[in-house]
Design a protein around this motif. Structure first.
Motif, PDB file in Angstrom:
ATOM      1  N   SER A 121       0.812  -1.226   0.000  1.00  0.00           N
ATOM      2  CA  SER A 121       0.000   0.000   0.000  1.00  0.00           C
ATOM      3  C   SER A 121       0.843   1.272   0.000  1.00  0.00           C
ATOM      4  N   THR A 181      -3.556   3.536  -0.487  1.00  0.00           N
ATOM      5  CA  THR A 181      -4.442   2.401  -0.718  1.00  0.00           C
ATOM      6  C   THR A 181      -4.127   1.705  -2.044  1.00  0.00           C
ATOM      7  N   HIS A 189      -5.589  -3.516   2.462  1.00  0.00           N
ATOM      8  CA  HIS A 189      -5.345  -2.700   1.259  1.00  0.00           C
ATOM      9  C   HIS A 189      -4.935  -1.261   1.566  1.00  0.00           C
ATOM     10  N   GLY A 190      -5.214  -0.797   2.779  1.00  0.00           N
ATOM     11  CA  GLY A 190      -4.910   0.601   3.109  1.00  0.00           C
ATOM     12  C   GLY A 190      -3.868   0.695   4.202  1.00  0.00           C
ATOM     13  N   GLY A 223       0.981   2.041  -3.563  1.00  0.00           N
ATOM     14  CA  GLY A 223      -0.409   2.493  -3.570  1.00  0.00           C
ATOM     15  C   GLY A 223      -0.514   3.969  -3.891  1.00  0.00           C
ATOM     16  N   SER A 227      -0.063   7.320   7.012  1.00  0.00           N
ATOM     17  CA  SER A 227       0.004   7.659   5.584  1.00  0.00           C
ATOM     18  C   SER A 227       0.477   9.100   5.399  1.00  0.00           C
ATOM     19  N   ASP A 257     -10.280   6.544   0.178  1.00  0.00           N
ATOM     20  CA  ASP A 257     -10.847   5.247  -0.201  1.00  0.00           C
ATOM     21  C   ASP A 257     -11.588   4.656   0.999  1.00  0.00           C
ATOM     22  N   HIS A 287     -10.090  -0.546  -2.646  1.00  0.00           N
ATOM     23  CA  HIS A 287     -10.830  -1.347  -1.661  1.00  0.00           C
ATOM     24  C   HIS A 287     -11.204  -2.722  -2.188  1.00  0.00           C
TER      25      HIS A 287
END
Ligand SMILES: *Cc1c(COP(=O)(O)O)cnc(C)c1O
Length: 463
Positions: A300, A324, A342-343, A304, A349, A309, A327
């Motif tokens: 991610s 992300t 996924h995140g 990502g 972040s 998201d 999703h």
């Protein structure tokens, strides 16, 4: 003093958690609804108790830990801080390697630090049952442990492949009194709709989250509980770093490098945010480097997109600004190393985005190689998730050797791997392939996200 193991007394237990939100380099982007409006605290009341919602939106720097929570923490806290002497010697590195060991908790990971707090606040508000999702079972077993202590019922939606392939944590959950349901299930609309499309669906964390939220939102006496990502979860985990600061002080050291593995970000935030606070408050003697480690199978932060998201497949959760993979991310079934979300937590972040934290990714073969070396030198078998941090630590220590630097490295050994021996078995048999999640799939998921919510595209400028 040359220490192998630095212990604190029970009375040294921190009395408050640290909330990073007021100290971030920029205001944290708020959670949004699908129409782009900000989520209000009251919007979350169907699924979370007010005590936790207050913490989720809080801008207080320190939040006191309730006495009843501290009393449960005392079962295994303070946790030890070890020096990895034998690993240092095996690597012939001048670096000093320290690790905070969270595997001493009854469920064997850092996760009960938040599970206990969450069960407590729910109990206080008269909630009778908690629902949640679990992948390999660490979170489900932590919540089963915590709800059992505070007299709540617990329903765990467990990703079906794990339910079938990893029975031991299911047994642990059942032993602690939880009901474990393989997901996707026929109990929820979210589960039924996945099964209609694919009756053989192996499930995913995203689907299981959708089921657990739906169950909580449709039952009055029931709330939902999440094991990572959200602000209040990271808050509860900071007890790890607050203890570690005291332990490093006892041996007159301060870390140059702080390392942790990242699924949703809670164990690494827990260890590192209190050190980040030392820096922003001018109390740190030196500036540390922060390294977040993830698998190339679920990259991610390294591959990502930083955008808004959903936290789940069925798009029931608010949209969070985070790194992300989309999703609808489905982890490859050949991946054994955990960390399949996924995140990543919005605060973490943001820190990666701002360059305060750095992220790296490793494949599962090199990660299990590192875990083997760690098991042989230190004895403790790392959880496959924690082994990602071990791999990064080894790389940093080898680089210090090349440069002749006496670095002090600190990492979070977030759990033990004694219930993950099947993955180790596959590694020893040479059956684990290295795996990288293809960039094209990330781009495809994110395009889908933009066509669903055109306003999101403008939110990810430069991402
Ligand atoms: C769940 C888990 C992780 C990943 O979750 P984070 O929220 O990123 O900490 C890491 N290590 C262990 C042992 C876990 O159980």
């Amino acid at each position: 003093m040359q220490a192998y193991k630095v212990m604190l007394e029970e009375d040294d237990l921190p009395r408050h958690w640290y909330n990073v939100v007021p100290d971030l380099p920029e205001p944290l982007p708020p959670p949004l609804k699908p129409n782009g409006e900000a989520v209000r605290p009251s919007n979350l009341e169907p699924i979370f108790p007010r005590g936790l919602i207050r913490q989720e939106f809080s801008r207080d720097r320190f939040i006191s830990i309730p006495g009843e929570v501290l009393e449960v923490y005392r079962l295994w806290r303070p946790t030890p801080l070890y020096r990895a002497w034998r690993l240092e010697r095996a690597l012939k590195t001048p670096a000093e390697i320290y690790y905070k060991y969270e595997g001493v908790s009854p469920p064997g990971s850092h996760k009960p630090n938040t599970a206990v707090a969450q069960a407590y606040y729910n109990m206080r508000e008269g909630v009778k049952r908690l629902t949640t999702e679990t992948g390999a079972g660490q979170w489900g077993s932590a919540l089963a442990f915590a709800t059992n202590i505070f007299g709540l019922k617990c329903t765990v939606y467990m990703v079906r492949v794990s339910y079938e392939q990893k029975p031991y944590r299911r047994v642990l959950m059942q032993l602690w009194g939880a009901e474990v349901v393989p997901s996707p299930s026929r109990r929820t609309r979210a589960g039924r709709s996945v099964l209609e499309r694919d009756p053989e669906s192996p499930g995913s964390l995203g689907i299981a989250i959708s089921e657990a939220i739906e169950d909580a939102a449709t039952h009055d006496d029931t709330k939902y509980s999440l094991g990572s990502v959200l602000n209040h979860v990271l808050l509860h985990q900071t007890i790890v770093g607050l203890e570690a600061i005291k332990q490093m002080e006892l041996i007159d050291r301060y870390p140059d490098v702080i390392i942790g593995c990242v699924g949703g970000g809670s164990n690494f935030a827990g260890l590192s945010y209190p050190f980040y606070y030392m820096e922003v408050s001018g109390k740190a003697p030196t500036k540390a480097e922060f390294i977040a480690v993830e698998p190339t199978a679920c990259p991610s932060m390294t591959r990502g997109v930083y955008t808004y998201d959903h936290g789940d497949t069925a798009r029931l959760t608010p949209l969070l600004k985070m790194y992300t993979l989309g999703h609808d991310f489905m982890p490859p079934p050949i991946h054994a190393g955990g960390l399949r979300y996924h995140g990543a937590a919005p605060s973490l972040s943001l820190l990666v985005r701002k360059g305060v934290y750095r992220s790296v990714a490793y494949n599962q073969v090199e990660v299990f190689e590192a875990a083997r070396l760690f098991s042989r030198t230190e004895g403790i078998v790392p959880a496959p998730e924690s082994a990602h941090a071990v791999k990064a630590v080894i790389d940093v220590a080898l680089e210090a050797k090349r440069k002749g630097e006496r670095k002090v490295v600190l990492f979070n050994l977030s759990g033990h791997g004694l219930l993950d021996l099947k993955a180790y078995d596959e590694f020893l048999a040479g059956k684990l392939p290295p795996y990288e999640y293809p960039r094209e799939l990330v781009a495809k998921s994110v395009e889908k996200l933009y066509s669903l919510y055109p306003w999101v595209r403008g939110q990810s400028r430069g991402a």
